[in-house]
Design an enzyme around this catalytic site. Structure first.
Site, PDB file in Angstrom:
ATOM      1  N   ASP A 741       0.851  -1.193   0.000  1.00 31.47           N
ATOM      2  CA  ASP A 741       0.000   0.000   0.000  1.00 31.47           C
ATOM      3  C   ASP A 741       0.883   1.238   0.000  1.00 31.47           C
ATOM      4  OD1 ASP A 741      -2.155   1.703   0.098  1.00 31.47           O
ATOM      5  OD2 ASP A 741      -2.420   1.530   2.270  1.00 31.47           O
ATOM      6  N   GLU A 750      -2.567   0.809  -7.915  1.00 37.61           N
ATOM      7  CA  GLU A 750      -3.264   1.850  -8.661  1.00 37.61           C
ATOM      8  C   GLU A 750      -4.763   1.704  -8.455  1.00 37.61           C
ATOM      9  OE1 GLU A 750      -2.774   4.022 -13.016  1.00 37.61           O
ATOM     10  OE2 GLU A 750      -2.192   1.935 -12.769  1.00 37.61           O
TER      11      GLU A 750
END
Length: 771
Positions: A741, A750
């Site tokens: 993350d 993304e």
């Protein structure tokens, strides 16, 4: 989809794995802005490497530089815009300009170097130059306070010489920068580097990861009348005892696990705890196994009602060409209109074609920004548009309320008598229509593949602050057929609400179909990847079949029937592979197709759905995505959601509870019941993704900016490790754990419109099916 830039402007490209439909980005040339003008990093590094003792580090000279021998060309390396560089005879050689002032005015470097506090780092490299010069070798944070681990001067001559320097890091950070700074020279020269190595640290690449409790649950909430299971990473070959506690700590239910066995995708030995019989709504439940406790979770009548709204609300937040207003999005997400021609923005109001492709301009305002970048792509947008419209058609066919509701979403169009999901999809549909080549022009009726910036913008860059020129890229057969499909569907769903708009959509769809027949092999080049993704596709038989299906469903013109020749397979569907959508549309609208066609499509959909259910049950973590080669692809979470959509469609056909349960367990996976103990949906759960790669929402870089809004789906594990952050920090990861993350990990973290449309579809199904 997209990549990243932070303290520099970075060029990337998307290429194709197989026909999987997921984007792949590799490093190309990178232009660096002067180091003193960079945006500040967040005060606290994300997932910092933990400090360890020097004694440990002495036994572990781990390599921290990627491609230091340049065997893979310039991959992972950048150079300043005034310092063009190439790999020559295995060396990275750069043409350094004369007449600059500061040492950082000309640089070569690599970003995303992980550092551990209190550890020594040794830099070793070989260098030569066309004249005697001095350069600086620097290892530091690339933004204020520019904490420096190493800053040494090296005297370079025409004879290659090897240098070695050592410095101690005082910070823990995943995003340090190694740079060779050679600005300030009076005369130009050529500098060549080879065998660059940086060793140090006690934690091996890919090590030091902690996924928390081995008890993994849906961190958000289970449905009262639905399956409630947890996955427990436990080495025991015999069942172990579990206890379900309420928010007061009282035991509500207890039992023993079922031993699932070794889960190949994660490497975990997994047990399953089943507490489905508990049907008391409440919050703060936890599951305890031995000394391990899960994150808290809820049991609720309809926990997915809120997620359905948020996942759909994501699309308002990524609208282009309109201000995002605080009254709808909240103060943190409000922003001026992007790409409307207000300085410094060039706008989408009069966009010319990329030189050499056409000689006109189009007004292509509106639509949704695709992903981490601010490009707009027809082939990706049409799939997302289709999923929103299909969610509406599903709700109407099933008599469910959520997909039909006006006023559901916080958008300007609510309470206008039209279901909000259609209002939102229209925003994208109108953009798709605007991308059609006008009558009288060469390739009239075809559709431009995409519109985006000439070069990659920095991360972060708000859309209204984007100063890059925008260009239309050449039309493609794939984009043309995407408009034909989405336009035909638009005509169908809008007929009862806006007959004029429905007519416009159908006219555009039929025009696009005819243009595609005349130009069946105009493909978007894979090389067109500067400033935006290529979205290349050289097989459009599936797009022809999908478009023909949508056109027949709307017009009943039998001429389209002969072109419906694709079938759903265990490969599922994606923006590139749309053939399965033909079968999904046929079974969604059985009264619009010949009976034999409907029967065959139903049989295929059920067979594929059964396979997905088996795949989900065969794994320790309930994922209907089971890659045959064991590799998770870019955007793997969208595969999970898309496959869950197929399973949900099987439920609509049969109303067998097995399918509904499998969809709900797929949501369990996305919301935390996975090998990472991570909810991939922002705002949902305890440990949720919130640093997704995006140019608008970049709180990790700038504390004044928000994280992505609640309901944003992260891409998920990508075992190919296609960005430097993943390559540095996920080495040796089991496929299901190849995720971080981090805003700079564009290949694992993304966000994208076609991923959120899949989440929105499945969450809406889950909300509608609550009982």
């Amino acid at each position: 989809m997209f990549r990243r830039t932070s303290f520099r402007t970075t060029r990337f490209r998307k290429t194709r794995f197989r026909k999987t439909g997921f984007r792949r980005t590799s490093w190309a040339a990178v232009l660096l802005a002067p180091a003193l003008t960079v945006a500040p990093l967040a005060a606290t590094p994300v997932n910092p490497v933990l400090p360890v003792t020097s004694a440990q580090a002495a036994d572990a000279p781990y390599e921290r530089v990627l491609n230091g021998t340049f065997d893979n060309g310039k991959t992972s390396w950048w150079s300043s815009g005034n310092t063009p560089s190439t790999v020559n005879s295995g060396r990275l050689c750069a043409d350094v300009p004369g007449g600059t002032v500061n040492v950082w005015d000309s640089m070569i470097g690599q970003n995303d170097i992980p550092l551990e506090a209190g550890q020594p780092y040794t830099l070793r490299f070989t260098a030569s130059a066309t004249r005697d010069v001095s350069i600086h070798a620097v290892l530091q944070l690339p933004a204020a306070p520019f904490t420096t681990t190493l800053n040494k001067t090296a005297a370079i001559t025409a004879t290659p010489k090897t240098f070695q320097f050592t410095g101690n890091s005082t910070v823990a950070n995943l995003h340090a920068q190694l740079s060779f700074q050679q600005g300030g020279a009076a005369q130009p020269f050529t500098l060549c580097l080879d065998d660059v190595s940086l060793t140090g640290g006690a934690i091996p690449p890919g090590g030091g990861r902690d996924f928390g409790s081995p008890v993994r649950t849906n961190q958000y909430g289970y449905v009262v009348h639905g399956p409630k299971k947890a996955s427990i990473a436990n080495s025991s070959t015999k069942p172990v005892r579990w206890s379900l506690l309420d928010d007061s700590g009282a035991v509500v239910k207890s039992g023993r696990t079922d031993v699932q066995g070794t889960d190949a995708a994660s490497g975990d030995h997994v047990h399953i705890a089943d507490f489905s019989s508990v049907r008391k709504a409440g919050t703060g439940y936890t599951l305890v196994v031995g000394n391990a406790t899960s994150y808290p979770f809820a049991i609720a009548e309809n926990p997915y009602k809120a997620l359905s709204k948020d996942a759909l609300g994501y699309f308002y937040d990524v609208r282009s060409g309109t201000p995002i207003e605080a009254q709808y999005a909240g103060d943190a997400y409000a922003r001026p209109a992007g790409h409307v021609g207000v300085a410094p923005n060039k706008g989408d109001t009069n966009v010319p074609c990329l030189p050499g492709t056409c000689d006109y301009s189009l007004d292509v305002q509106g639509g949704w920004y695709d992903a981490g970048d601010q490009g707009k792509y027809v082939v990706n947008g049409a799939l997302a548009d289709w999923q929103l419209m299909d969610s509406y058609e599903r709700s109407r066919a099933e008599g469910d309320i959520a997909g039909l509701r006006d006023g559901l979403l916080s958008i300007p169009e609510n309470h206008n008598g039209v279901p909000d999901v259609l209002d939102e999809s229209r925003w994208e549909t109108e953009f798709l229509l605007s991308m059609q080549v006008p009558a009288g022009e060469p390739l009239a009726g075809m559709v431009h593949h995409k519109v985006h910036d000439l070069a990659w913008t920095a991360l972060p860059t708000r859309p209204d602050q984007d100063s890059q020129p925008r260009y239309l890229h050449a039309p493609s057969t794939a984009a043309t057929l995407n408009l034909a499909a989405a336009g035909a569907q638009c005509a169908r769903v809008w007929a009862r609400y806006d007959a004029a708009f429905a007519h416009t959509c159908l006219t555009a769809a039929e025009t696009a179909w005819k243009a595609a027949l005349d130009h069946p092999d105009v493909y978007a080049p894979s090389s067109d990847s500067v400033g935006g993704g290529a979205y290349a596709d050289t097989d459009v038989t599936d797009e022809f079949s999908w478009a023909a299906t949508e056109l027949y469903a709307t017009t009943h013109d039998r001429a389209y029937l002969s072109r419906i020749d694709t079938e759903i397979t265990p490969a599922g569907f994606s923006w590139r592979d749309t053939g399965a959508l033909a079968d999904l549309t046929v079974v969604r609208l059985p009264n619009r197709f010949p009976a034999r066609m409907v029967a065959a499509a139903r049989k295929r959909v059920l067979a594929v759905a059964d396979g997905f259910v088996r795949d989900e049950r065969s794994q320790g973590y309930p994922n209907p995505n089971l890659p045959t080669d064991g590799a998770y692809v870019w955007g793997s979470n969208s595969v999970t959601a898309n496959n869950a959509m197929v399973i949900a469609t099987a439920y609509d056909i049969t109303h067998r509870d097995t399918y509904r349960s499998a969809v709900l367990e797929s949501m369990d996976y996305l919301l935390g019941r996975n090998a990472l103990n991570q909810s991939f949906v922002t705002g949902y759960g305890t440990q949720f993704s919130h640093n997704q790669h995006n140019r608008i929402w970049a709180h990790q870089i700038d504390a004044n900016l928000p994280s992505p809004p609640a309901g944003s789906l992260a891409g998920g594990p990508d075992s190919a490790l296609q960005d430097p952050v993943a390559q540095q920090n996920l080495v040796g990861c089991a496929p299901a754990t190849c995720y971080i993350d981090d805003i700079y990990s564009y290949s694992t973290n993304e966000i994208a419109i076609n991923w959120n449309s899949a989440l929105a579809w499945v969450a809406t199904f889950a909300a509608d099916s609550a009982r």
